[in-house]
Design a protein around this motif. Structure first.
Motif, short mmCIF file in Angstrom:
data_model
loop_
_atom_site.label_atom_id
_atom_site.label_comp_id
_atom_site.label_asym_id
_atom_site.label_seq_id
_atom_site.Cartn_x
_atom_site.Cartn_y
_atom_site.Cartn_z
N ALA A 10 0.78 -1.48 -0.07
CA ALA A 10 0.09 -0.55 -0.40
C ALA A 10 0.77 1.40 -0.17
CB ALA A 10 -0.98 -0.15 1.64
N SER A 12 2.52 2.83 -2.25
CA SER A 12 2.47 3.51 -3.53
C SER A 12 2.16 2.49 -4.79
CB SER A 12 4.62 3.37 -4.17
OG SER A 12 4.80 2.07 -4.07
N LEU A 14 -0.77 1.10 -7.08
CA LEU A 14 -2.34 0.52 -6.80
C LEU A 14 -2.57 0.84 -5.63
CD1 LEU A 14 -5.08 -0.08 -8.56
CD2 LEU A 14 -3.39 -2.62 -8.61
N SER A 37 3.24 -3.40 3.54
CA SER A 37 5.00 -3.74 2.89
C SER A 37 6.08 -3.05 3.45
CB SER A 37 4.46 -2.16 1.55
OG SER A 37 3.78 -0.91 2.23
N HIS A 39 8.11 -0.14 3.56
CA HIS A 39 7.87 1.38 3.80
C HIS A 39 6.37 1.62 4.54
CE1 HIS A 39 11.16 0.49 0.59
NE2 HIS A 39 11.66 1.08 1.55
N THR A 55 7.80 -11.38 1.63
CA THR A 55 9.29 -12.63 1.27
C THR A 55 9.77 -13.58 2.44
OG1 THR A 55 10.97 -11.12 1.36
CG2 THR A 55 9.79 -11.54 -0.75
N LEU A 104 6.50 -13.38 -3.38
CA LEU A 104 5.72 -12.34 -2.67
C LEU A 104 4.37 -12.42 -4.23
CD1 LEU A 104 5.89 -9.55 -1.90
CD2 LEU A 104 6.43 -8.79 -3.64
N LYS A 148 1.66 -15.25 -11.65
CA LYS A 148 0.61 -14.08 -11.97
C LYS A 148 -1.05 -14.71 -12.93
CE LYS A 148 1.42 -9.68 -10.39
NZ LYS A 148 0.63 -9.49 -8.76
N PHE A 176 -0.51 -2.39 -18.46
CA PHE A 176 0.60 -1.24 -17.46
C PHE A 176 -0.11 -0.06 -16.84
CE2 PHE A 176 3.00 -3.57 -20.64
CZ PHE A 176 3.98 -3.87 -19.27
N PHE A 181 5.70 0.46 -9.87
CA PHE A 181 6.49 -0.79 -10.42
C PHE A 181 7.70 -0.97 -12.13
CE2 PHE A 181 5.15 -4.46 -13.95
CZ PHE A 181 5.27 -5.41 -13.57
#
Ligand code: NAP
Length: 251
Positions: A10, A12, A14, A37, A39, A55, A104, A148, A176, A181
């Motif tokens: 969260a 950055s 999306l 996350s 950070h 991870t 992840l 994915k 995209f 990312f």
């Protein structure tokens, strides 16, 4: 009851958009938004940040413990969004990147879904961020696109299993988006060529569509109309033909 939404990745892109819209009440009333996350930080009074590396399996224990310690915890939404992709030839890929992507993108959604399910009930939702890269195997994105695809199939199967108790799982497949990312090492060259094929979409719009699909209990959300057409084409065309068409388009 303490109504909790959990959003991974969260800090950055999306994920930050999902949190912004959740805090505005898009998903109904919430008591807390847990952001996860490396950070993670406080971005609104509703937010409870968990600075964790997903991870690392110890992170799953930390979140499960926090849920156990929260009186009346009810997870109304789990958004498995954290992710990164390393682009390029598999043989040239830094070894740690393949392992981290697998952990992840696949292990974290599986573990977090399993550990939060006991805290869910009728009306709870899981939103798993997949990608249009899941539609068919992607050379130069071998590990990422396969991971994915795993997310897509895992979500749809789980949705069928849990639908009877009104817990729904949505696989969200964006094309995209201009987020951090794309800054990832090695991404830019291949991403520039691939984005010629798919174009960009807005992270805010993707978040809005994903949350609406989750609320409605839809198993699959492909926000872009052209990508819905691509999805259909990949189901109809034999793989070698689809691959040749994609390569021709990418130049
Ligand atoms: N952007 C695109 O073109 C695109 C297209 C289709 C699908 N997606 C998918 O959309 C999702 C969100 O990506 P984005 O575009 O918003 O990219 P982003 O801006 O780079 O966000 C990725 C998020 O994942 C978190 N993250 C990365 N490694 C982590 C780790 N080891 N542990 C915990 N959190 C970690 C990052 O936070 P920290 O750095 O703080 O850990 C960040 O918040 C990903 O699953 C991605 O695969 C992206």
């Amino acid at each position: 009851m303490t109504r909790i939404a959990i959003v991974t990745g969260a800090s950055s892109g999306l994920g930050a958009e999902l949190v912004r819209q959740l805090a505005e009440g898009t998903f109904g009333p919430l008591d807390q938004i847990w952001t996860v996350s490396r950070h993670a930080r406080q971005t609104s009074p509703l937010v409870r940040p968990f600075a964790l590396d997903l991870t690392d399996p110890a992170s799953f224990d930390a979140l499960e413990d926090a849920l156990r310690e929260t009186p009346g915890a009810r997870v109304v939404l789990l958004a498995n969004n954290a992710g990164f992709g390393t682009f390029g030839d598999f043989a040239d890929m830094p070894a740690p990147d393949n392992a981290a992507m697998a952990r992840l993108l696949m292990l974290a959604p599986v573990e977090l879904t399993y550990r939060t399910l006991p805290f869910m009930g009728p009306g709870s939702r899981v939103l798993n961020v997949s990608s249009v890269a899941a539609f068919m195997p992607q050379p130069q994105l071998a590990t990422y696109s396969a991971a994915k695809r795993f997310v897509l199939d895992f979500s749809r199967a789980l949705d069928a299993e849990l639908g009877d108790v009104d817990i729904h799982v949505t696989a969200l497949c964006p094309r995209f988006m201009r987020t951090a990312f794309l800054d990832h090492a090695g991404a830019n060259d291949v991403a520039a060529r691939m984005s010629r094929l798919t174009g960009f979409e807005d992270a805010g719009r993707v978040a809005e569509r994903g949350l609406a699909a989750a609320r409605a209990g839809r198993a699959l959300c492909i926000p872009s109309a052209s990508m819905r057409a691509l999805y259909l084409a990949t189901k109809l065309l034999p793989y070698p033909l689809a691959l040749a068409a994609e390569r021709a388009l990418m130049g």
